[in-house]
Design a protein around this motif. Structure first.
Motif, mmCIF file in Angstrom:
data_model
loop_
_atom_site.group_PDB
_atom_site.id
_atom_site.type_symbol
_atom_site.label_atom_id
_atom_site.label_comp_id
_atom_site.label_asym_id
_atom_site.label_seq_id
_atom_site.Cartn_x
_atom_site.Cartn_y
_atom_site.Cartn_z
ATOM 1 N N THR A 43 0.856 -1.184 0.000
ATOM 2 C CA THR A 43 0.000 0.000 0.000
ATOM 3 C C THR A 43 0.889 1.229 0.000
ATOM 4 O O THR A 43 1.751 1.374 0.877
ATOM 5 C CB THR A 43 -0.907 0.033 1.241
ATOM 6 O OG1 THR A 43 -1.743 -1.127 1.247
ATOM 7 C CG2 THR A 43 -1.783 1.283 1.228
ATOM 8 N N LEU A 45 1.099 5.315 0.315
ATOM 9 C CA LEU A 45 0.382 6.489 0.818
ATOM 10 C C LEU A 45 1.161 7.727 0.407
ATOM 11 O O LEU A 45 2.339 7.866 0.739
ATOM 12 C CB LEU A 45 0.249 6.412 2.336
ATOM 13 C CG LEU A 45 -0.576 7.500 3.023
ATOM 14 C CD1 LEU A 45 -2.040 7.422 2.601
ATOM 15 C CD2 LEU A 45 -0.465 7.378 4.546
ATOM 16 N N GLN A 47 0.615 12.176 -0.652
ATOM 17 C CA GLN A 47 -0.306 13.311 -0.718
ATOM 18 C C GLN A 47 -0.069 14.206 -1.926
ATOM 19 O O GLN A 47 -0.914 15.045 -2.246
ATOM 20 C CB GLN A 47 -0.209 14.146 0.558
ATOM 21 C CG GLN A 47 1.143 14.807 0.785
ATOM 22 C CD GLN A 47 1.132 15.691 2.020
ATOM 23 O OE1 GLN A 47 0.081 16.031 2.551
ATOM 24 N NE2 GLN A 47 2.320 16.054 2.494
ATOM 25 N N ARG A 71 -1.824 -1.079 -4.066
ATOM 26 C CA ARG A 71 -2.855 -0.049 -4.100
ATOM 27 C C ARG A 71 -2.233 1.279 -3.671
ATOM 28 O O ARG A 71 -1.267 1.315 -2.891
ATOM 29 C CB ARG A 71 -4.036 -0.401 -3.195
ATOM 30 C CG ARG A 71 -3.703 -0.551 -1.732
ATOM 31 C CD ARG A 71 -4.938 -0.738 -0.891
ATOM 32 N NE ARG A 71 -4.620 -1.014 0.511
ATOM 33 C CZ ARG A 71 -5.444 -0.813 1.513
ATOM 34 N NH1 ARG A 71 -6.667 -0.349 1.278
ATOM 35 N NH2 ARG A 71 -5.093 -1.083 2.754
ATOM 36 N N ILE A 73 -3.060 5.140 -2.156
ATOM 37 C CA ILE A 73 -4.032 5.944 -1.412
ATOM 38 C C ILE A 73 -3.492 7.365 -1.297
ATOM 39 O O ILE A 73 -2.322 7.572 -0.954
ATOM 40 C CB ILE A 73 -4.285 5.360 -0.012
ATOM 41 C CG1 ILE A 73 -4.900 3.961 -0.123
ATOM 42 C CG2 ILE A 73 -5.180 6.276 0.811
ATOM 43 C CD1 ILE A 73 -5.087 3.272 1.214
ATOM 44 N N GLU A 74 -4.341 8.341 -1.575
ATOM 45 C CA GLU A 74 -3.953 9.734 -1.386
ATOM 46 C C GLU A 74 -4.184 10.116 0.065
ATOM 47 O O GLU A 74 -5.292 9.982 0.586
ATOM 48 C CB GLU A 74 -4.767 10.646 -2.311
ATOM 49 C CG GLU A 74 -4.355 12.116 -2.220
ATOM 50 C CD GLU A 74 -5.034 12.993 -3.241
ATOM 51 O OE1 GLU A 74 -4.788 14.221 -3.232
ATOM 52 O OE2 GLU A 74 -5.811 12.456 -4.054
ATOM 53 N N GLY A 75 -3.130 10.569 0.721
ATOM 54 C CA GLY A 75 -3.275 10.936 2.124
ATOM 55 C C GLY A 75 -1.966 11.364 2.737
ATOM 56 O O GLY A 75 -0.885 11.189 2.159
ATOM 57 N N ASP A 79 -1.642 10.824 9.138
ATOM 58 C CA ASP A 79 -3.016 10.375 9.366
ATOM 59 C C ASP A 79 -3.192 8.884 9.093
ATOM 60 O O ASP A 79 -4.244 8.438 8.648
ATOM 61 C CB ASP A 79 -3.985 11.171 8.474
ATOM 62 C CG ASP A 79 -3.964 12.657 8.787
ATOM 63 O OD1 ASP A 79 -3.759 13.002 9.965
ATOM 64 O OD2 ASP A 79 -4.145 13.465 7.865
ATOM 65 N N THR A 80 -2.167 8.089 9.372
ATOM 66 C CA THR A 80 -2.263 6.654 9.096
ATOM 67 C C THR A 80 -3.405 6.015 9.874
ATOM 68 O O THR A 80 -4.039 5.069 9.390
ATOM 69 C CB THR A 80 -0.945 5.945 9.448
ATOM 70 O OG1 THR A 80 -0.522 6.346 10.762
ATOM 71 C CG2 THR A 80 0.140 6.298 8.443
ATOM 72 N N VAL A 82 -6.258 7.121 10.365
ATOM 73 C CA VAL A 82 -7.525 7.334 9.662
ATOM 74 C C VAL A 82 -7.761 6.257 8.610
ATOM 75 O O VAL A 82 -8.901 5.846 8.357
ATOM 76 C CB VAL A 82 -7.540 8.730 9.002
ATOM 77 C CG1 VAL A 82 -8.788 8.927 8.141
ATOM 78 C CG2 VAL A 82 -7.431 9.822 10.061
ATOM 79 N N HIS A 83 -6.693 5.783 8.014
ATOM 80 C CA HIS A 83 -6.800 4.869 6.877
ATOM 81 C C HIS A 83 -6.663 3.394 7.261
ATOM 82 O O HIS A 83 -7.211 2.529 6.567
ATOM 83 C CB HIS A 83 -5.710 5.199 5.847
ATOM 84 C CG HIS A 83 -5.771 6.596 5.316
ATOM 85 N ND1 HIS A 83 -6.708 6.998 4.392
ATOM 86 C CD2 HIS A 83 -5.007 7.694 5.597
ATOM 87 C CE1 HIS A 83 -6.523 8.278 4.108
ATOM 88 N NE2 HIS A 83 -5.504 8.730 4.822
ATOM 89 N N PHE A 84 -5.943 3.100 8.341
ATOM 90 C CA PHE A 84 -5.592 1.704 8.623
ATOM 91 C C PHE A 84 -5.788 1.392 10.106
ATOM 92 O O PHE A 84 -5.691 2.273 10.963
ATOM 93 C CB PHE A 84 -4.122 1.436 8.246
ATOM 94 C CG PHE A 84 -3.718 1.996 6.923
ATOM 95 C CD1 PHE A 84 -4.199 1.451 5.743
ATOM 96 C CD2 PHE A 84 -2.850 3.079 6.847
ATOM 97 C CE1 PHE A 84 -3.819 1.972 4.519
ATOM 98 C CE2 PHE A 84 -2.468 3.609 5.634
ATOM 99 C CZ PHE A 84 -2.956 3.052 4.464
#
Length: 245
Positions: A43, A45, A47, A71, A73-75, A79-80, A82-84
């Motif tokens: 994954t 990550l 921004q 995959r 992910i924009e982020g 803020d990990t 928030v996503h995981f």
């Protein structure tokens, strides 16, 4: 750095295990794609929309099996949570990111929470213990003298070679000291397992691609210096590997 990372993965996980990898601040996806090609589920990550577009373009050219394992992910890496979920990954990479974060401790604590027990945290940072080396070796004495007193520095246009985003005019960023990061990693439950120097001899090298035979010798010299004192202590970058307890 890729060889150092592979060495740590091979020494920590059974051969053939498909690892769950999180690449925070993946940039163009160089390491993420390399690990996906090796069979791991990755994954990324990121921004920066330009970096994301570049990574997606590179991924689209890969075979279907590799595309399915990665995959994007924009982020923001801060803020990990928030996503995981905590403990979701076996390996977390954060390469060339900390120098752009004013307060790195919360980011590092969040990365450690993402690791499963025994998981590997790989950090690539600017070396705050030797900021005068590059300007000194280049004969820029004024900058070298100033660098002794600070861990701030201004990236040069070739900083992307060293795992950093391209520089922006007037940008000043941080370097990190080994002792401070060692204490931080111990405090967040992912104590330092080992560390390497990166770009010991080549930080001031020209961009011209070396001949294959020269490249082989260059890499051999860099690898030995990157794991040996006192050379690794004056490298432009430090590669730190922590392990989740």
């Amino acid at each position: 750095m890729a060889r150092q990372l592979d060495e740590q993965i091979a020494g920590r996980f059974p051969v053939g295990q498909r690892l769950r990898v999180l690449d925070v601040g993946m940039g163009q996806g160089t390491q993420a794609l390399r690990l996906a090609r090796a069979g791991h589920r990755v994954t990324g990550l990121e921004q920066n929309p330009t970096m994301i577009a570049s990574a997606r373009q590179a991924l689209s050219a890969e075979p279907e099996g590799i595309r399915e394992r990665m995959r994007i992910i924009e982020g923001d890496g801060r803020d990990t949570g928030v996503h995981f979920l905590p403990g979701s990954f076996d390996v977390v990479l954060c390469h060339g990111v900390l120098m752009y974060v004013d307060e790195p401790d919360p980011l590092l604590a969040g990365l450690a929470r993402m690791l499963a027990p025994g998981g590997l945290l790989s950090l690539l940072v600017r070396n705050g213990d030797a900021p005068a080396m590059r300007p000194g070796l280049s004969g820029d004495w004024d900058t070298a003298l100033t660098a002794f007193e600070t861990t701030a520095y201004s990236p040069t246009p070739d900083s992307a070679r060293a795992g950093e985003p391209p520089s922006r005019p007037g940008l000043t960023v941080r370097a990190d000291r080994l002792a401070a990061l060692t204490a931080t990693l111990a405090g967040i439950g992912a104590p330092l397992h080992t560390w390497y120097g990166v770009r010991v001899f080549t930080d001031t090298a020209p961009d011209d691609a070396p001949l294959p035979a020269e490249l082989e010798h260059l890499l051999a010299a860099e690898e030995r210096a990157g794991r040996a004192d006192p050379y690794r202590g004056v490298a432009a970058l430090l590669h730190l590997c922590g392990v989740r307890g």
